[in-house]
Design an enzyme around this catalytic site. Structure first.
Site, short mmCIF file in Angstrom:
data_model
loop_
_atom_site.label_atom_id
_atom_site.label_comp_id
_atom_site.label_asym_id
_atom_site.label_seq_id
_atom_site.Cartn_x
_atom_site.Cartn_y
_atom_site.Cartn_z
N ASP A 354 16.78 -3.19 89.03
CA ASP A 354 17.84 -3.90 88.32
C ASP A 354 19.17 -3.19 88.54
O ASP A 354 19.27 -1.97 88.45
CB ASP A 354 17.48 -3.93 86.83
CG ASP A 354 18.52 -4.63 86.00
OD1 ASP A 354 18.72 -5.83 86.19
OD2 ASP A 354 19.15 -3.96 85.15
N GLU A 390 18.49 -5.19 93.51
CA GLU A 390 19.48 -6.15 93.06
C GLU A 390 20.82 -5.50 93.40
O GLU A 390 21.27 -4.60 92.70
CB GLU A 390 19.38 -6.41 91.55
CG GLU A 390 20.38 -7.44 91.07
CD GLU A 390 20.34 -7.64 89.56
OE1 GLU A 390 20.53 -8.77 89.10
OE2 GLU A 390 20.15 -6.64 88.83
#
Length: 703
Positions: A354, A390
């Site tokens: 993330d 990401e």
């Protein structure tokens, strides 16, 4: 320990100095070694709690040994299941960046299990919230957080993995399914009610059979590191080694570890890999006014990035209030130890990071030169698993910027095709790049098309159904007056906002869903399907379901005919992708192997690609010129394929080429205007026109 409650007696516990490594609580069959890093703390205590009455502290043991900045002690006779936490002494001086407060029970950063949900409670605040003059002049709280605070659990690491073997699916042959552990099975009609929404449920035959029928090769689980209760999604981690305890059907006293391992074992038996969405960029402690749960009270200056001129405030590249500081060696060690633990002890097959751009930052910029990337690059354990970034945070957008070992969520693929199928102008040139696995992003640094993880939707944002059903977000259920969530969704409602009885609108929506799914699964790269998109799951226009532990976010298994048809269409696409290796190559296509065609059959030129009105793109793949074998030694094939994407609102006659034969018989493989595969139509001769329906994707093969 002046200024706070005195420690309780250690009773009759027999202790030894113990060792400074490994960090955390380590059971050896006779007792437990405890080790806690704190560079700036002046003292530490191990607190033991009654397993029958977790609010009762039964011993507070000074950790007298301090080796290489690590406090440690060994306690004879302790067994798995023992509850514990730490208290750390040191200066409480927020304006200097120090938040030590021994009145607060702290979670072990290396805890393998946590015994209870971590709920909001003012006793967790390190400052006295009743006497807060302003956010810079904070008074230390003397309230003991121990009774109500969740406790760490000593775990027994043994587990019978039997002959567990990772599926080890090559990345270019992978189809990833992003899903939520609870949301996937919580409403499942045939799984036993007692285990729905848990790790155990995800490992049942009902789950694995569904995933196999859909044709996915890996599940990407939304965060399962222990998190606090603010978020249904789980993007507020506080325990990087502990499986989320609320997803356990068997208990929270260490049973969650065993249940997670069994889930992985069951998924592996079904040929399905397990990828974890991990959040190392920030923690659940929030900003300087957040709760003192672990890192802040252990050594705030080491674990978090602080404002240099006002160290009581955090640098925030994540939008969550804090940023974990991976430029610090011990913080980096924690993250690396966590990653290796999940691979070696929990047998997971990869990670999606993330806001990974935050992990690569030096003092200011995100880039390829970082201690985190360098450490990962040389790690022999992480070399054998899938690493997916990401590639952005709130201050940077770094798609294409990660090193060779990394794959990336390709946000440019998502944005390009959302705009293209909506009918936006000027997208033709970029469409050609995204269809081929984004060579502009990944072809020049040793990576392959598979390093582009292609997506149309993700957990945040509209579902696929809502992407074609709403122009605007509808987040009223979140309780923030519809102010949360993105306003820029690149969506199109096809003529009506939300549910409608208009058959024309509904037919177009179904076609658009098929267009997006075919684009996702026929493009070069690694496709990622989001839970429920294959059956038209809706969140009723909510594009930010982070706090929706409700039917808004759960998977519904009560399908109508359209939903079943969409599932069947998706599973046929995944099967087609596996049957045609030309659709999922290990290498980028060379110029001699492909071309892009105009509707008149001639090759597209630069003017066509740059023309803002070009909304029809056709990719010709000449498999005869592809000299390549699959991983099992089979030839990739000598098929010729034409894939036409027509985003026009009108049908387009398309001239099919002759390929050096007397008769070139082109067969329609799939047509999104109908959703049919291999329809029983007469083959279309090369040199003749075939009408490509409006707003449709058509794949043809030369037989």
């Amino acid at each position: 320990m002046a200024g706070h409650a005195e420690p309780k007696a250690a009773q009759d516990y027999s202790t030894k100095p113990g060792k400074s490594y490994p960090l955390g609580a380590t059971y050896d069959g006779e007792g437990v070694n405890f080790a806690l890093f704190s560079e700036h703390g002046t003292g530490a205590y191990l607190c033991l709690y009654d397993t029958a009455k977790p609010d009762k502290e039964i011993a507070r043991i000074p950790m007298m040994e301090y080796t290489e900045l690590v406090y440690h002690v060994y306690v004879d006779g302790l067994q798995p299941g023992q509850l514990y936490g730490f208290r750390v002494e040191g200066p409480y001086n927020p304006q200097e960046g120090d938040f030590f407060n021994p009145n607060k029970l702290l979670l072990d950063p290396y805890a393998k299990a946590i015994n209870a949900p971590i709920n909001d409670d003012n006793s967790r605040l390190g400052y006295d919230y009743k006497h807060k003059a302003d956010d810079r002049h904070l008074v230390m709280s003397t309230e003991d957080s121990g009774p109500g605070m969740a406790k760490c659990v000593v775990v027994d690491p043994t587990f019978d993995w039997e002959d567990d073997k990772a599926p080890d699916t090559p990345l270019h042959r992978s189809v990833i399914y992003e899903m939520h552990v609870k949301g996937f099975t919580h409403l499942h009609p045939t799984i036993d009610k007692s285990i729905r929404g848990t790790y155990a449920a995800l490992g049942t035959p009902e789950s694995t059979d569904y995933l196999n029928k859909l044709g996915v090769t890996a599940v990407e689980l939304l965060p399962v590191h222990q998190f606090t209760n603010e978020s249904y999604w789980g993007y507020n981690s506080i325990g990087f080694f502990a499986p989320q305890n609320t997803y356990s059907s068997s208990g929270m006293a260490g049973q969650q570890v065993t249940e997670f391992k069994q889930m992985v074992k069951d998924l592996h038996k079904a040929g399905i890999e397990v990828i974890l969405d991990v959040v190392y960029n920030h923690t659940a402690e929030g900003n300087h006014l957040g709760p003192t749960l672990s890192f802040q009270g252990i050594d705030n200056k080491v674990y978090y990035r602080q404002m240099s001129e006002k160290p009581e405030y955090y640098r925030d590249f994540t939008g969550t209030g804090n940023t974990f500081d991976l430029t610090q060696p011990r913080t980096l060690q924690l993250v690396m130890d966590s990653l290796r633990y999940w691979v070696t002890e929990m047998h997971v097959d990869g990670f999606r990071f993330d806001l990974a751009a935050t992990l690569t930052r030096d003092d200011e910029e995100a880039g390829r030169i970082s201690s985190f990337l360098d450490t990962v690059a040389q790690d022999p354990i992480l070399a054998r698993v899938k690493l997916i970034a990401e590639p952005w945070d709130i201050e940077s957008y770094n798609v294409g910027g990660f090193p060779v070992q990394w794959s990336e969520w390709n946000g440019k693929f998502r944005d390009t095709f959302r705009a293209f199928w909506k009918g936006d102008e000027g997208k033709a040139n970029e469409v050609t790049l995204r269809m081929l696995g984004s060579p502009d992003l990944y072809a020049s640094d040793g990576r392959s098309p598979a390093n582009s993880v292609n997506l149309i939707t993700a957990h945040d944002g509209f579902t696929l159904n809502d992407l074609v059903s709403y122009n605007e977000k509808h987040n009223e259920a979140n309780g923030e007056d519809n102010n949360d969530g993105s306003n820029d969704n690149m969506s199109w409602n096809c003529g009506a906002e939300g549910p409608t009885d208009d058959p024309t609108v509904n037919e177009l929506r179904e076609r658009q869903k098929r267009n997006f799914l075919s684009t996702l699964l026929l493009s070069q790269g690694t496709p990622m399907i989001v839970m429920g998109d294959e059956c038209g799951r809706t969140q009723h226009g909510n594009n930010n379901g982070y706090n929706q532990d409700s039917e808004i976010s759960w998977m519904s298994w009560d399908w109508n005919e359209k939903q079943q048809a969409l599932f069947d269409f998706t599973s046929q696409l995944t099967a087609l992708r596996q049957q045609m290796p030309l659709l999922s190559r290990r290498k980028f296509y060379g110029n001699e192997q492909i071309s892009f065609l105009r509707p008149d059959g001639s090759e597209m030129n630069e003017h066509d690609l740059q023309n803002p009105d070009t909304r029809c793109v056709a990719l010709f793949i000449d498999g005869v010129r592809v000299d390549e074998q699959t991983e099992d030694g089979q030839e990739v094939g000598d098929e010729q394929l034409i894939w036409v994407l027509n985003a026009y609102w009108e049908d387009i006659p398309f001239m099919l080429p002759k390929i050096g034969r007397k008769k070139s018989n082109w067969k329609v493989v799939v047509d999104t205007s109908t959703g049919e595969f291999n329809p029983e139509w007469n083959p279309v001769l090369g040199g003749h026109e075939y009408v490509i329906p409006s707003r449709s994707s058509v794949l043809l093969s030369l037989s």
